[in-house]
Design a protein around this motif. Structure first.
Motif, mmCIF file in Angstrom:
data_model
loop_
_atom_site.group_PDB
_atom_site.id
_atom_site.type_symbol
_atom_site.label_atom_id
_atom_site.label_comp_id
_atom_site.label_asym_id
_atom_site.label_seq_id
_atom_site.Cartn_x
_atom_site.Cartn_y
_atom_site.Cartn_z
ATOM 1 N N ALA A 5 0.849 -1.197 0.000
ATOM 2 C CA ALA A 5 0.000 0.000 0.000
ATOM 3 C C ALA A 5 0.882 1.244 0.000
ATOM 4 O O ALA A 5 1.853 1.321 0.753
ATOM 5 N N LEU B 117 0.799 5.332 0.533
ATOM 6 C CA LEU B 117 -0.004 6.450 1.022
ATOM 7 C C LEU B 117 0.804 7.720 0.803
ATOM 8 O O LEU B 117 2.029 7.697 0.869
ATOM 9 N N TYR C 243 -3.615 10.309 -0.202
ATOM 10 C CA TYR C 243 -3.600 9.552 -1.445
ATOM 11 C C TYR C 243 -3.355 8.085 -1.099
ATOM 12 O O TYR C 243 -2.578 7.790 -0.182
ATOM 13 N N ALA C 244 -3.999 7.196 -1.804
ATOM 14 C CA ALA C 244 -3.747 5.777 -1.550
ATOM 15 C C ALA C 244 -3.889 5.016 -2.840
ATOM 16 O O ALA C 244 -4.696 5.376 -3.699
ATOM 17 N N ASN C 245 -3.104 3.938 -2.968
ATOM 18 C CA ASN C 245 -3.234 3.129 -4.180
ATOM 19 C C ASN C 245 -4.247 2.017 -3.947
ATOM 20 O O ASN C 245 -4.778 1.858 -2.842
ATOM 21 N N PHE D 162 -4.241 -0.515 -0.998
ATOM 22 C CA PHE D 162 -4.582 -0.085 0.357
ATOM 23 C C PHE D 162 -5.559 -1.032 1.038
ATOM 24 O O PHE D 162 -5.371 -1.418 2.181
ATOM 25 N N LEU E 54 -9.909 9.123 1.093
ATOM 26 C CA LEU E 54 -8.764 8.616 0.343
ATOM 27 C C LEU E 54 -8.920 9.038 -1.106
ATOM 28 O O LEU E 54 -10.013 8.977 -1.666
ATOM 29 N N SER F 142 -7.398 8.424 -4.993
ATOM 30 C CA SER F 142 -6.609 7.408 -5.693
ATOM 31 C C SER F 142 -5.247 7.978 -6.065
ATOM 32 O O SER F 142 -5.114 9.107 -6.532
ATOM 33 N N LEU F 143 -4.222 7.182 -5.811
ATOM 34 C CA LEU F 143 -2.852 7.628 -6.038
ATOM 35 C C LEU F 143 -2.612 7.937 -7.512
ATOM 36 O O LEU F 143 -1.814 8.805 -7.854
ATOM 37 N N ASN G 35 5.661 10.228 1.656
ATOM 38 C CA ASN G 35 5.062 8.959 1.249
ATOM 39 C C ASN G 35 5.218 7.895 2.318
ATOM 40 O O ASN G 35 6.207 7.865 3.041
#
Lengths: 111, 898
Positions: free
Chosen positions: B195, B197, B218-220, B223, B294, B296-297, B323
């Protein structure tokens, strides 16, 4: 109750109890026997016998007074009961009768 | 047994010469005696013991200790026969041996009969236990952090150790570079999911006509694999996949959209539209990550093309400040070998970088919330040292209450030893006496627990409202397991408190006690009791003195001359608004005297810095920076040593000038350290060449726990961070109201963030004041508890001496003399405690605490002794009242009844 017949050592212990009168407790009995019988008498054996005699009802016991010796523990004193006395007397009678039957001559010859 | 003759055997002469004390001290071997007692039938035991002892004594006399012991042992073994061994049914069942019901009954009687004793102990224990309960609850909370997550055992955070230059100390950072994350995903096997962030998503969301400020991470899409936070709406697999998608928490969704379904709705930040693709159930309070939403990254790269100002090159190896990378290791992968792979990875990457060294390591999820805080933490972290300190303090208070119980139990032995004597006569064994006293103390402790629990409930709210950080980090909710821990605590406290009294009473000799109670060897324990009192008072004094010294230091920090004035200066955070119109409006207000601008507010602990070089290109050092306008220095009344202030320039005009502090010109030896000669020299800050136009007297840019650093001030017509407003002291509330009205005119979304400089400084040292409050609170408790203990001790001691005092009075002693006589012992104890406590406290502050604050006030003798006077005053008052009461008794009444 088991048979009232006395074993040889039982008889000795019983006799000692009688002879020590008011001071018959295990260690004293043991000492007395050692002295008179001229043989090694273990405390454990005396204890066991006393216990057996009490079971048979030949002696009774009670605890005495605490003293400073013996780590403050009381002694257990043994006394003859009526039955005990009777069985001692009977044992003696049997022996006496048998003794009388032996001609003096014969006995002298053996020794 | 050997054949024995009535006459003394000849060997007796020799053995009789043996030292008599050897014969007296020799005892049958203990284990054998115990073994006998264990197996033998109770009705035979005494006689048998006696026989064996008699023979032992005889052997001791005739044949020496060794043989006697040997025979004793053999005899014990030989007596192990069918008729002596007790039958199993004859042994006491454990319940009868414990006699629990009896213990409870008698304990209840004892507690209700001795009201003073019980009250003192219940109060002391309840108060101290309530604090301990708090500590347990805090620890419990910390242990249950992130507990709702599945796979929590396999989640690790990748953290960085950052060494900026070879000779500088490394920094531990919770964050790491994005690049590290992508490299891990590509190169290191054994991870189930990863993950990413990223911080710094915040802004004003526009929904139709409304504007609401929200912040998020931001999170991919990994996560949701790593963190199993449940989604109320949307799919965990796809919610964060597409660029410009956002996942809201339920409370954020309500905040933005009310009760309407947020799925598929659009939020507008600046010019970009974001679509809501999922709604998360609210994040549990005990989670180390918190966010409102959140993003999206994958949104970032798109944003980056339009917005090159963001954070430099995001994908750089050294870009480690924003990050976070979390990995979910596969079930069969080993953290150790993963760490080794991380080390190899960082070595390869570091080779390409000139000065910076970054090494990556794994941090298990469970050790994030409790440990040593690192830089750039993403959520609340409790320093393990603080926790230990808190637990240590609670333990000291708890022990103090236990000491009270121990002391008072032994002190009232005059009353209770007879009871124990009779118990022993009736047949109580040592173990049973111990059991009874332990049961008593445990029951008292459990009773105290009930009160402690009530205090805990009150204390909990107070504790949480102590500081914002605490409120955010803890919930302190009750749970059944927690209550079990509470009860365990009470039992342990009871055991500790009751142990010494139990041992003491169990050793009492029944015969002696019943013959003459006063002959009891209580006095053998008097040194123990004194030691306990001294320990209690030593800690009380340390706490109180520490609080007092700390308070003066804290006040000293607030009053400290920082090198500039902070009086009546209001710092207003601009929150991204243009300041031109705002300043114009403010200047028109009657209460406003002067206005200046700066990018940050210094002296509060936050820093803004850059590297600086003078003539030698190899010699560079970091300097603290602030951007200010031309009004800043006069408004804060900085002192010029040489040169002049900035002059007004248009915004956007090229920057050429700087004003530095004395420390900076000495650091670089500019003009040989002479401020006058330094004027006109040119320095390079970052890549900018600037001429020194002024030198300021050293002032405090940082907080007082750091040395004064080289500092440079640069000019900016619109620094954009803060507006500094000097207001007139008269009618501040009215001025504040009008400033707020002006603010409303320029920014309707964000509330005004204006704070007085002095309040901000106070805030900057708030950790100090929180610490003071906590230590002060503990000090108060310690003093109360030890005073209670002393009070009880005095009462019981006086009780013993009533007759003595009566006789003294009859013989003509006056009251004053008697009070002195009675209290001098206690005063001596207090004096000893002071002798220990005061130097310890002084050394502690001088060598440990204040050594970290280069600019502290000296500790004054008066501060050291104030605590002593307070504690001594309380103790004296208590002793005095009690002794006077005893002394005033009519001796005729006291001596009459024997």
């Amino acid at each position: 109750m088991k048979g009232t017949n006395l074993g040889e050592f039982e008889e000795l212990v019983l006799l000692t109890v009688a002879s020590l009168v008011n001071n018959a407790y295990s260690v004293a009995i043991c000492d007395e026997l050692s002295e008179h019988a001229d043989r090694t008498v273990k405390l454990g054996v005396v204890h066991a016998v006393l216990n057996r005699l009490e079971e048979k009802g030949l002696v009774k016991s009670e605890l005495g007074q605490a003293t400073a010796t013996r780590g403050g523990k009381r002694k257990r004193f043994y006394f003859l009961t009526g039955v005990g006395k009777a069985s001692l007397v009977r044992a003696k009678d049997i022996r006496d009768q048998l003794w009388q039957k032996i001609p003096t001559l014969t006995l002298n010859r053996i020794s | 047994m050997k054949k024995k003759k009535t006459a003394n055997p000849p060997t007796n002469e020799k053995t009789a010469n043996l030292p008599t004390n050897e014969q007296k001290t020799a005892h049958p071997p203990k284990w054998a005696a115990r073994f006998l007692a264990m197996y033998c039938r109770p009705e035979l035991l005494e006689d048998l013991q006696g026989d064996l002892t008699e023979i032992f004594e005889r052997n001791l006399k005739n044949r020496g200790a060794f043989i006697a012991r040997l025979i004793y042992m053999i005899d014990v073994l030989k007596f192990f026969r069918s008729y002596t061994v007790r039958k199993p049914s004859i042994t006491y069942p454990p319940g009868r041996r414990l006699m629990l019901a009896s213990y409870v009954k008698t304990s209840g009687r004892v507690i209700t009969r001795n009201k003073l004793f019980s009250a003192i102990n219940i109060v002391g224990m309840a108060v101290s236990m309530s604090v301990a309960l708090l500590v347990i609850a805090v620890v419990w909370d910390l242990r249950s952090y992130d507990n709702t997550l599945k796979n929590k055992q396999r989640i690790y955070r990748v953290v960085s150790t950052f060494t900026p230059e070879a000779n500088q100390p490394p920094m531990k950072l919770a964050s790491t570079s994005w690049k590290a994350g992508t490299l891990i995903r590509k190169q290191i096997p054994g991870i189930e999911s990863i993950a990413f962030l990223r911080r710094q998503f915040s802004g004003d969301a526009r929904i139709g006509a409304n504007t609401v400020p929200v912040s998020g991470l931001y999170a991919n899409e990994g996560f949701f694999d790593v963190f199993s936070f449940p989604l109320a709406k949307g799919s965990a697999g796809t919610a964060l996949k597409q660029p410009n998608s956002v996942v809201l928490t339920e409370s954020t969704a309500t905040k933005l959209f009310g009760h309407a379904d947020p799925m598929g709705k659009v939020l507008k930040f600046d010019t970009v539209n974001y679509t809501v693709t999922g709604v998360l159930e609210d994040i549990p309070k005990l989670s180390h990550i918190h966010f409102e939403m959140l993003v999206s990254l994958s949104s970032i790269k798109l944003k980056d093309q339009n917005n090159p100002t963001s954070d430099g090159d995001i994908m750089d190896w050294t870009n480690i400040f924003s990050n976070y990378v979390y990995v979910l290791l596969s079930k069969n992968s080993d953290p150790a070998s993963f760490s080794a792979a991380l080390n190899r990875l960082s070595e390869r990457q570091n080779a390409a970088v000139a000065t910076h060294k970054i090494s990556l390591s794994l941090q298990p999820l469970k050790s994030i919330s409790i440990g040593r805080p690192m830089g750039n933490e993403i959520g609340p972290v409790v320093n393990v040292i603080m926790l230990y300190t808190l637990a240590g303090l609670a333990l000291i208070i708890l022990l103090s209450a236990c000491f009270n119980y121990t002391n008072l139990s032994i002190a009232r032995s005059l009353r209770r030893s007879r009871e124990v004597g009779i118990r022993k006569l009736i047949g109580a064994r040592r173990g049973q006496v111990i059991g009874q006293f332990i049961a008593e103390s445990v029951i008292l402790a459990l009773l105290s627990l009930a009160f402690a629990f009530c205090i805990f409930l009150l204390l909990r709210g107070q504790f949480l409202s102590f500081h914002q950080i605490l409120e955010n980090a803890f919930s302190l909710k009750l749970s059944p397991q927690l209550v079990i821990w509470f009860v365990l605590l009470a039992i342990v406290v009871g055991l500790i408190a009751g142990l010494l009294p139990a041992l003491f009473y169990s050793k009492i000799n029944a015969v002696q006690v019943l013959k003459n109670a006063s002959s009891l060897k209580v006095f053998r324990h008097i040194s123990l009791r004194k030691a306990l009192v001294v320990i209690q008072y030593t800690f009380s004094l340390i706490f109180i003195t520490a609080t007092i010294i700390g308070y003066y230091q804290y006040k000293g920090f607030l009053r400290f001359d920082l090198g500039f004035s902070t009086d009546n200066i209001l710092n207003i955070r601009m929150q991204g608004n243009k300041d031109e119109y705002f300043v114009k409006e403010l200047a028109a207000l009657p209460g406003v005297k002067k206005i200046s601008r700066s990018v940050i507010v210094s002296s509060l602990g936050s820093q803004y810095g850059s590297n600086m070089k003078f003539k030698n290109p190899a010699d560079s050092a970091s300097v603290d920076l602030n951007y200010i306008d031309e009004n800043y220095l006069p408004l804060h009344t900085y002192t010029f040593l040489a040169g002049r202030n900035f002059t007004h320039r248009q915004a956007g005009a090229p920057e050429t000038e700087t004003i530095v502090n004395e420390r900076l010109i000495r650091r670089f030896n500019i003009g040989h350290g002479d401020p006058e000669k330094a004027i006109g020299e040119i320095v390079a800050i970052g890549s900018q060449k600037l001429t020194i136009i002024g030198v300021l007297k050293d002032f405090h840019y940082g907080t007082l726990d750091s040395d004064i650093d080289p500092t440079a001030l640069r000019y900016s017509a619109e620094p954009g961070g803060y507006i500094n407003v000097k207001v007139s002291a008269a009618n501040i509330p009215a001025t504040m109201t009008s400033i707020e009205a002006v603010w409303k005119g320029i920014d309707k979304v964000h509330p005004l963030d204006a704070k007085f400089y002095d309040d901000q400084i106070e805030q900057a040292y708030s950790y100090f004041s929180v610490m003071l409050k906590i230590i002060g609170f503990f000090g108060l408790l310690a003093v109360c508890i030890s005073s209670l203990g002393l009070f009880g001790m005095v009462i019981y001691t006086m009780e013993k001496r009533v007759k003595e005092i009566g006789i003294r009075k009859v013989l003509g002693a006056n009251d004053g003399l008697l009070v002195y006589l009675l209290s001098k012992e206690f005063l001596l104890l207090l004096f000893i405690s002071a002798l220990i406590a005061l130097p310890v406290t002084w050394l502690f502050f001088e060598k440990l605490i204040l050594a970290k604050f280069p600019y502290h006030q000296p500790i004054q003798i008066g501060q050291l002794f104030t605590g002593l006077f307070i504690v001594a005053g309380i103790a004296l008052a208590m002793i005095g009242v009690q002794t006077l009461k005893i002394v005033r008794l009519n001796p005729a009444n006291v001596l009459k009844n024997e």
